[in-house]
Scaffold this motif. Structure first.
Motif, mmCIF file in Angstrom:
data_model
loop_
_atom_site.group_PDB
_atom_site.id
_atom_site.type_symbol
_atom_site.label_atom_id
_atom_site.label_comp_id
_atom_site.label_asym_id
_atom_site.label_seq_id
_atom_site.Cartn_x
_atom_site.Cartn_y
_atom_site.Cartn_z
ATOM 1 N N GLY A 253 0.811 -1.218 0.000
ATOM 2 C CA GLY A 253 0.000 0.000 0.000
ATOM 3 C C GLY A 253 0.837 1.256 0.000
ATOM 4 N N ALA A 254 1.929 1.267 0.769
ATOM 5 C CA ALA A 254 2.798 2.444 0.804
ATOM 6 C C ALA A 254 3.492 2.631 -0.536
ATOM 7 C CB ALA A 254 3.820 2.305 1.928
ATOM 8 N N ASN A 255 3.919 1.549 -1.157
ATOM 9 C CA ASN A 255 4.517 1.662 -2.489
ATOM 10 C C ASN A 255 3.498 2.157 -3.502
ATOM 11 O OD1 ASN A 255 7.229 0.918 -2.029
ATOM 12 N ND2 ASN A 255 6.678 -1.250 -1.960
ATOM 13 N N ARG A 256 2.262 1.724 -3.352
ATOM 14 C CA ARG A 256 1.207 2.194 -4.264
ATOM 15 C C ARG A 256 1.020 3.703 -4.111
ATOM 16 N NH1 ARG A 256 -3.016 -0.441 -2.343
ATOM 17 N NH2 ARG A 256 -2.314 -2.415 -3.253
ATOM 18 N N SER A 257 1.208 4.230 -2.904
ATOM 19 C CA SER A 257 1.092 5.681 -2.700
ATOM 20 C C SER A 257 2.195 6.425 -3.436
ATOM 21 C CB SER A 257 1.125 6.016 -1.202
ATOM 22 O OG SER A 257 2.444 5.923 -0.672
ATOM 23 N N LEU A 295 3.288 4.822 7.502
ATOM 24 C CA LEU A 295 2.307 5.449 8.390
ATOM 25 C C LEU A 295 1.718 6.690 7.737
ATOM 26 C CD1 LEU A 295 0.853 5.758 11.102
ATOM 27 C CD2 LEU A 295 2.917 6.845 12.006
ATOM 28 N N SER A 296 2.558 7.489 7.106
ATOM 29 C CA SER A 296 2.094 8.691 6.417
ATOM 30 C C SER A 296 1.091 8.355 5.321
ATOM 31 C CB SER A 296 3.299 9.435 5.822
ATOM 32 O OG SER A 296 2.897 10.575 5.113
ATOM 33 N N ALA A 297 1.280 7.202 4.676
ATOM 34 C CA ALA A 297 0.390 6.779 3.590
ATOM 35 C C ALA A 297 -0.835 6.027 4.090
ATOM 36 C CB ALA A 297 1.164 5.897 2.609
ATOM 37 N N GLY A 298 -0.951 5.835 5.398
ATOM 38 C CA GLY A 298 -2.063 5.052 5.936
ATOM 39 C C GLY A 298 -1.995 3.597 5.532
ATOM 40 N N ALA A 299 -0.759 3.072 5.393
ATOM 41 C CA ALA A 299 -0.580 1.704 4.895
ATOM 42 C C ALA A 299 0.410 0.941 5.772
ATOM 43 C CB ALA A 299 -0.094 1.751 3.454
ATOM 44 N N HIS A 300 0.303 1.137 7.086
ATOM 45 C CA HIS A 300 1.285 0.543 7.997
ATOM 46 C C HIS A 300 0.804 -0.741 8.656
ATOM 47 C CE1 HIS A 300 -0.724 2.088 11.728
ATOM 48 N NE2 HIS A 300 -1.218 2.925 10.839
ATOM 49 N N HIS A 301 -0.479 -1.065 8.541
ATOM 50 C CA HIS A 301 -1.027 -2.330 9.069
ATOM 51 C C HIS A 301 -0.772 -2.494 10.565
ATOM 52 C CE1 HIS A 301 -1.977 -4.100 5.063
ATOM 53 N NE2 HIS A 301 -0.946 -3.376 4.681
ATOM 54 N N GLY A 302 -0.581 -1.398 11.286
ATOM 55 C CA GLY A 302 -0.327 -1.499 12.715
ATOM 56 C C GLY A 302 1.062 -1.966 13.072
ATOM 57 N N VAL A 303 1.969 -1.990 12.104
ATOM 58 C CA VAL A 303 3.350 -2.413 12.328
ATOM 59 C C VAL A 303 4.206 -1.180 12.612
ATOM 60 C CG1 VAL A 303 5.342 -3.593 11.300
ATOM 61 C CG2 VAL A 303 3.014 -4.395 10.809
ATOM 62 N N GLN A 305 7.184 1.573 12.664
ATOM 63 C CA GLN A 305 7.793 2.182 11.486
ATOM 64 C C GLN A 305 9.201 1.665 11.206
ATOM 65 O OE1 GLN A 305 7.390 6.345 12.702
ATOM 66 N NE2 GLN A 305 9.595 6.487 13.077
ATOM 67 N N GLN A 306 9.921 1.265 12.231
ATOM 68 C CA GLN A 306 11.284 0.782 11.992
ATOM 69 C C GLN A 306 11.275 -0.590 11.325
ATOM 70 O OE1 GLN A 306 13.235 -1.635 14.307
ATOM 71 N NE2 GLN A 306 14.953 -1.501 12.894
ATOM 72 N N THR A 307 10.353 -1.443 11.706
ATOM 73 C CA THR A 307 10.236 -2.748 11.049
ATOM 74 C C THR A 307 9.828 -2.569 9.590
ATOM 75 O OG1 THR A 307 9.700 -3.881 13.119
ATOM 76 C CG2 THR A 307 9.014 -4.962 11.076
ATOM 77 N N LEU A 308 8.911 -1.651 9.337
ATOM 78 C CA LEU A 308 8.502 -1.402 7.949
ATOM 79 C C LEU A 308 9.651 -0.819 7.143
ATOM 80 C CD1 LEU A 308 4.869 -0.035 8.414
ATOM 81 C CD2 LEU A 308 5.599 -2.347 7.786
ATOM 82 N N GLU A 309 10.498 -0.023 7.765
ATOM 83 C CA GLU A 309 11.672 0.487 7.071
ATOM 84 C C GLU A 309 12.591 -0.666 6.661
ATOM 85 O OE1 GLU A 309 14.682 3.243 5.651
ATOM 86 O OE2 GLU A 309 12.510 3.297 5.883
ATOM 87 N N ALA A 310 12.802 -1.620 7.568
ATOM 88 C CA ALA A 310 13.627 -2.777 7.222
ATOM 89 C C ALA A 310 13.011 -3.565 6.064
ATOM 90 C CB ALA A 310 13.814 -3.671 8.445
#
Length: 462
Positions: A253-257, A295-303, A305-310
């Motif tokens: 979702g974040a990539n889609r943004s 998180l900014s894109a509303g696509a973090h799935h409750g995870v 931000q550092q894990t999503l960065e990895a």
């Protein structure tokens, strides 16, 4: 799967790996904004202690972002190398930390291990590491890439020469390129963030950089940091594209943004490699990331931000890029509030990226509304230099007049090279000596008022 850890008379329960990872993360404003951070320092410590006991293999059976709903999760799990993972498959997260800090974790062992690690494993172990642990372990990770020079060799640190201009003015851009080259910067890439999305403007900037590189036979590469689809369109028109750029994130979702998916990234990679513009290698992609983008894109799935960065590094490594960097403080204080959080995030990102086999650099930066200053950036730059960072940014006076944020200057690169004895990419270092810009020891020589590079700027001004 629930996790419980007792601290004194109080028990802390974490519903699943996703919650445990979030609560174990060092404090940062983005996770607080998302409502997933630990409620107290005690809960944070309990989560860390609990996470240390989790087997690494648990991350192969419990996806933090659902497999069926996210192509990044599918990429990570379907591409996992079980043979590479085997040497650490019986370890817990805590055991893995001990291994990374041991003499057994040699550069060779870590390079062989990288394909067997998922981003979630890297993020998990980083959460229970001190800053010094992140520096020591990252320093042992070697990731070497090549295009017109060799990036990431031990004892080196490259610099992206960033000649941004608020109106994409050719003379202004050229003046900064000259300034950076005469300060010995530009071995990572000469990379422009364009003020305009116009294809003719981007084409003009590409040709300007191509001209200076060819005219002076500079062993470096250029990039206009435009959308990957714009680069594809320009390559189809015959434009001189070296590196293809794209911002990426850790969820579909974040990539889609950002207007991309994995298939578009593959198309850009294939197109750039087909041009064969590299001379010593064909690592032709350049990716940028940053904690908080999902998180900014509303696509973090409750995870967290550092894990999503990895996870963004898990996307990057598939395409074998020349360069990846986390723009660590750029997204703002809503995600990394102050200098302490920015420093910690920069060290985490660098460690996770290098551990996963990604050539990670860091834009050591902050926005003017963050609780940070240039002293914080000096600290982070020094720590990253000690940790073996692949490259950093070079901007006149550390103040980007187009993007309006604070980063690192050409002088900052000279400082960290002097203090830590860091060299440039070897091909670029040899070019500086040939051009009379630096001596055989890499130190800058006195300025020459008649240097041939000055003619390039005069031509652009005319």
């Amino acid at each position: 799967m629930a996790f419980i850890h007792r601290v004194g008379a109080k028990s802390y329960a974490f519903a699943d790996l996703k919650e445990l990872m979030a609560k174990a993360t060092p404090p940062r404003s983005g996770d607080m904004l998302a409502g997933i951070a630990a409620a107290s320092a005690e809960e944070n410590v309990a989560a860390k202690m609990c996470l240390a006991e989790v087997p690494l293999k648990a991350f192969l059976s419990e996806a933090l972002v659902p497999y069926e709903a996210d192509e990044v999760t599918r990429l990570i799990l379907d591409g996992h190398d079980r043979a590479a993972f085997a040497p650490v498959s019986a370890l817990t997260v805590g055991d893995f930390r001990d291994f990374l800090l041991s003499d057994a974790a040699t550069p060779q062992a870590l390079a062989a291990l990288a394909p067997g690690l998922t981003p979630e494993m890297a993020a998990a172990v980083s959460k229970i590491m001190r800053n010094q642990d992140l520096i020591l372990a990252a320093r042992k990770c070697r990731v070497v890439t090549r295009f017109r020079n060799t990036i990431g060799l031990p004892g080196t640190m490259a610099v992206r020469l960033q000649p941004n201009h608020p109106t994409d003015d050719a003379a202004g851009v050229s003046a900064v390129i000259l300034d950076g080259l005469l300060y010995g910067c530009g071995d990572a890439v000469i990379g422009i963030n364009p003020a305009s999305d116009s294809l003719p403007v981007i084409d003009r900037l590409l040709k300007l950089m191509d001209e200076v590189i060819r005219r002076f036979d500079i062993p470096t590469q250029s990039c206009v940091l435009t959308h990957v689809t714009s680069s594809i369109a320009l390559m189809n028109r015959g434009a001189p594209v070296d590196l293809v750029f794209q911002s990426i994130a850790g969820t579909e979702g974040a990539n889609r943004s950002f207007g991309v998916d994995l298939s578009v990234l593959k198309e850009g990679t294939d197109a750039a490699r087909a041009l064969k513009r590299g001379t010593v290698g064909q690592n032709a992609m350049y990716f940028e990331t940053g904690q908080g983008s999902a998180l900014s894109a509303g696509a973090h799935h409750g995870v967290d931000q550092q894990t999503l960065e990895a996870r963004a590094y898990g996307v990057a490594r598939v395409f074998e890029p020349l360069l990846v960097n986390t723009v660590v403080g750029f997204i703002g204080p809503e995600y990394l509030y102050d200098g302490k959080q920015i420093i910690r995030a920069g060290l985490e990102d660098h460690f996770c990226g290098k551990l996963l086999g990604v050539p990670l650099g860091v834009d050591v930066c902050y926005t003017n509304h963050a609780e940070a200053d240039q002293d914080d950036m000096d600290t982070l730059l020094t720590l990253l230099g000690a940790a073996g960072v692949t490259y950093v940014m070079g901007i006149p006076g550390s103040d980007d007049v187009m993007l309006n944020y604070q980063s690192t200057s050409f002088h900052d690169a000279l400082y960290v090279r002097e203090v830590l004895g860091l060299k440039r990419a070897p091909e670029f270092e040899a070019w500086l000596e040939k051009m009379g810009i630096a001596g055989a020891d890499g130190r800058l020589l006195p300025a020459d008022a008649h240097h041939p590079l000055l003619g390039f700027v005069a031509d652009q001004a005319a």
